[in-house]
Motif scaffolding. Sequence first.
Motif, PDB file in Angstrom:
ATOM      1  N   VAL A  41       0.843  -1.196   0.000  1.00 46.00           N
ATOM      2  CA  VAL A  41       0.000   0.000   0.000  1.00 46.00           C
ATOM      3  C   VAL A  41       0.878   1.246   0.000  1.00 46.00           C
ATOM      4  N   ARG A  42       2.103   1.098   0.516  1.00 47.81           N
ATOM      5  CA  ARG A  42       2.998   2.235   0.689  1.00 47.81           C
ATOM      6  C   ARG A  42       4.430   1.801   0.406  1.00 47.81           C
ATOM      7  N   GLU A  43       5.204   2.695  -0.180  1.00 48.99           N
ATOM      8  CA  GLU A  43       6.620   2.454  -0.443  1.00 48.99           C
ATOM      9  C   GLU A  43       7.452   2.950   0.742  1.00 48.99           C
ATOM     10  N   PRO A  44       8.477   2.203   1.145  1.00 49.51           N
ATOM     11  CA  PRO A  44       9.312   2.665   2.265  1.00 49.51           C
ATOM     12  C   PRO A  44      10.174   3.858   1.854  1.00 49.51           C
ATOM     13  N   THR A  45      10.440   4.715   2.812  1.00 48.25           N
ATOM     14  CA  THR A  45      11.322   5.856   2.581  1.00 48.25           C
ATOM     15  C   THR A  45      12.771   5.380   2.614  1.00 48.25           C
ATOM     16  N   LEU A  46      13.679   6.255   2.209  1.00 54.12           N
ATOM     17  CA  LEU A  46      15.095   5.912   2.232  1.00 54.12           C
ATOM     18  C   LEU A  46      15.574   5.600   3.649  1.00 54.12           C
ATOM     19  N   SER A  47      15.072   6.318   4.637  1.00 56.18           N
ATOM     20  CA  SER A  47      15.494   6.058   6.017  1.00 56.18           C
ATOM     21  C   SER A  47      15.034   4.671   6.472  1.00 56.18           C
ATOM     22  N   VAL A  48      13.874   4.224   6.003  1.00 57.04           N
ATOM     23  CA  VAL A  48      13.392   2.882   6.344  1.00 57.04           C
ATOM     24  C   VAL A  48      14.239   1.837   5.625  1.00 57.04           C
ATOM     25  N   VAL A  49      14.526   2.060   4.349  1.00 52.66           N
ATOM     26  CA  VAL A  49      15.340   1.118   3.568  1.00 52.66           C
ATOM     27  C   VAL A  49      16.713   0.963   4.209  1.00 52.66           C
ATOM     28  N   SER A  50      17.278   2.055   4.699  1.00 52.31           N
ATOM     29  CA  SER A  50      18.608   1.981   5.313  1.00 52.31           C
ATOM     30  C   SER A  50      18.615   1.076   6.538  1.00 52.31           C
ATOM     31  N   LYS A  51      17.483   0.960   7.235  1.00 48.07           N
ATOM     32  CA  LYS A  51      17.409   0.109   8.418  1.00 48.07           C
ATOM     33  C   LYS A  51      17.619  -1.363   8.055  1.00 48.07           C
ATOM     34  N   PHE A  52      17.183  -1.757   6.863  1.00 51.38           N
ATOM     35  CA  PHE A  52      17.390  -3.140   6.426  1.00 51.38           C
ATOM     36  C   PHE A  52      18.871  -3.411   6.163  1.00 51.38           C
ATOM     37  N   PHE A  53      19.602  -2.412   5.677  1.00 49.74           N
ATOM     38  CA  PHE A  53      21.032  -2.578   5.412  1.00 49.74           C
ATOM     39  C   PHE A  53      21.866  -2.514   6.684  1.00 49.74           C
ATOM     40  N   LEU A  54      21.339  -1.889   7.727  1.00 48.15           N
ATOM     41  CA  LEU A  54      22.106  -1.702   8.957  1.00 48.15           C
ATOM     42  C   LEU A  54      21.828  -2.746  10.033  1.00 48.15           C
ATOM     43  N   HIS A  55      20.661  -3.351  10.018  1.00 46.35           N
ATOM     44  CA  HIS A  55      20.320  -4.288  11.087  1.00 46.35           C
ATOM     45  C   HIS A  55      20.983  -5.648  10.825  1.00 46.35           C
ATOM     46  N   PRO A  56      21.619  -6.245  11.845  1.00 50.58           N
ATOM     47  CA  PRO A  56      22.313  -7.535  11.666  1.00 50.58           C
ATOM     48  C   PRO A  56      21.410  -8.655  11.139  1.00 50.58           C
ATOM     49  N   ALA A  57      20.141  -8.648  11.501  1.00 48.78           N
ATOM     50  CA  ALA A  57      19.248  -9.729  11.073  1.00 48.78           C
ATOM     51  C   ALA A  57      18.871  -9.630   9.598  1.00 48.78           C
ATOM     52  N   THR A  58      18.963  -8.428   9.015  1.00 52.78           N
ATOM     53  CA  THR A  58      18.479  -8.237   7.644  1.00 52.78           C
ATOM     54  C   THR A  58      19.543  -7.758   6.662  1.00 52.78           C
ATOM     55  N   LYS A  59      20.712  -7.356   7.150  1.00 55.58           N
ATOM     56  CA  LYS A  59      21.683  -6.732   6.247  1.00 55.58           C
ATOM     57  C   LYS A  59      22.144  -7.662   5.126  1.00 55.58           C
ATOM     58  N   ASP A  60      22.231  -8.975   5.389  1.00 52.58           N
ATOM     59  CA  ASP A  60      22.654  -9.898   4.338  1.00 52.58           C
ATOM     60  C   ASP A  60      21.586 -10.105   3.274  1.00 52.58           C
ATOM     61  N   SER A  61      20.342  -9.755   3.585  1.00 47.32           N
ATOM     62  CA  SER A  61      19.236  -9.925   2.650  1.00 47.32           C
ATOM     63  C   SER A  61      18.740  -8.607   2.069  1.00 47.32           C
ATOM     64  N   ALA A  62      19.337  -7.496   2.449  1.00 48.30           N
ATOM     65  CA  ALA A  62      18.827  -6.179   2.057  1.00 48.30           C
ATOM     66  C   ALA A  62      18.827  -5.984   0.547  1.00 48.30           C
ATOM     67  N   LEU A  63      19.900  -6.366  -0.134  1.00 51.72           N
ATOM     68  CA  LEU A  63      19.952  -6.210  -1.589  1.00 51.72           C
ATOM     69  C   LEU A  63      18.867  -7.059  -2.244  1.00 51.72           C
ATOM     70  N   TRP A  64      18.744  -8.293  -1.811  1.00 52.14           N
ATOM     71  CA  TRP A  64      17.690  -9.174  -2.343  1.00 52.14           C
ATOM     72  C   TRP A  64      16.318  -8.569  -2.083  1.00 52.14           C
ATOM     73  N   LEU A  65      16.110  -8.036  -0.900  1.00 47.25           N
ATOM     74  CA  LEU A  65      14.826  -7.449  -0.542  1.00 47.25           C
ATOM     75  C   LEU A  65      14.451  -6.320  -1.496  1.00 47.25           C
ATOM     76  N   LEU A  66      15.416  -5.475  -1.837  1.00 45.81           N
ATOM     77  CA  LEU A  66      15.125  -4.323  -2.688  1.00 45.81           C
ATOM     78  C   LEU A  66      15.045  -4.670  -4.171  1.00 45.81           C
ATOM     79  N   THR A  67      15.900  -5.576  -4.627  1.00 46.38           N
ATOM     80  CA  THR A  67      15.983  -5.832  -6.069  1.00 46.38           C
ATOM     81  C   THR A  67      15.461  -7.192  -6.492  1.00 46.38           C
TER      82      THR A  67
END
Length: 148
Positions: A41-67
């Motif tokens: 329903v809504r697109e995440p902002t850049l500050s939200v996207v950055s949280k996926f790259f910074l958090h240990p639980a999600t940083k390894d999947s952040a690129l996959w999540l976005l692309t």
Amino acid sequence: MSNTFATRLKQLRINLGYSQVGFSEILDIPTASYRKYEKDVREPTLSVVSKFFLHPATKDSALWLLTGEQQVLSSEPQAPAQPPLVFQTDMEQSLINSIASSLEFIAHMKWFTPGTQAGYQDYGHIILRDLKPLLLQDSATHDEKRRA
């Protein structure tokens, strides 16, 4: 199955073993906003996207999540991208279930109310009492494996 950010986000959350509330809390994203991202329903902002790259639980999947694609580290062809799976041992799941049951009991008994000073030592003793049989059982199993 579609390959949108929303579907990948939900797949990642489920693979990591979180509820929507739990996942939004560890990432420090308002739960209402997180639900909108997952429902597309809504697109995440850049500050939200950055949280996926910074958090240990999600940083390894952040690129996959976005692309939808994994980062290619070699020239060999890659299998279709999938998020990493996180597995919990039976002991870890038992521990989680026991802690959750203890905390539900503590809340049900109304031994504390929000805004007051809680007796965390008391709660810790209650939780440890419930977990002690599990810890002793795991210790015995570990000792048996070491002897074998």
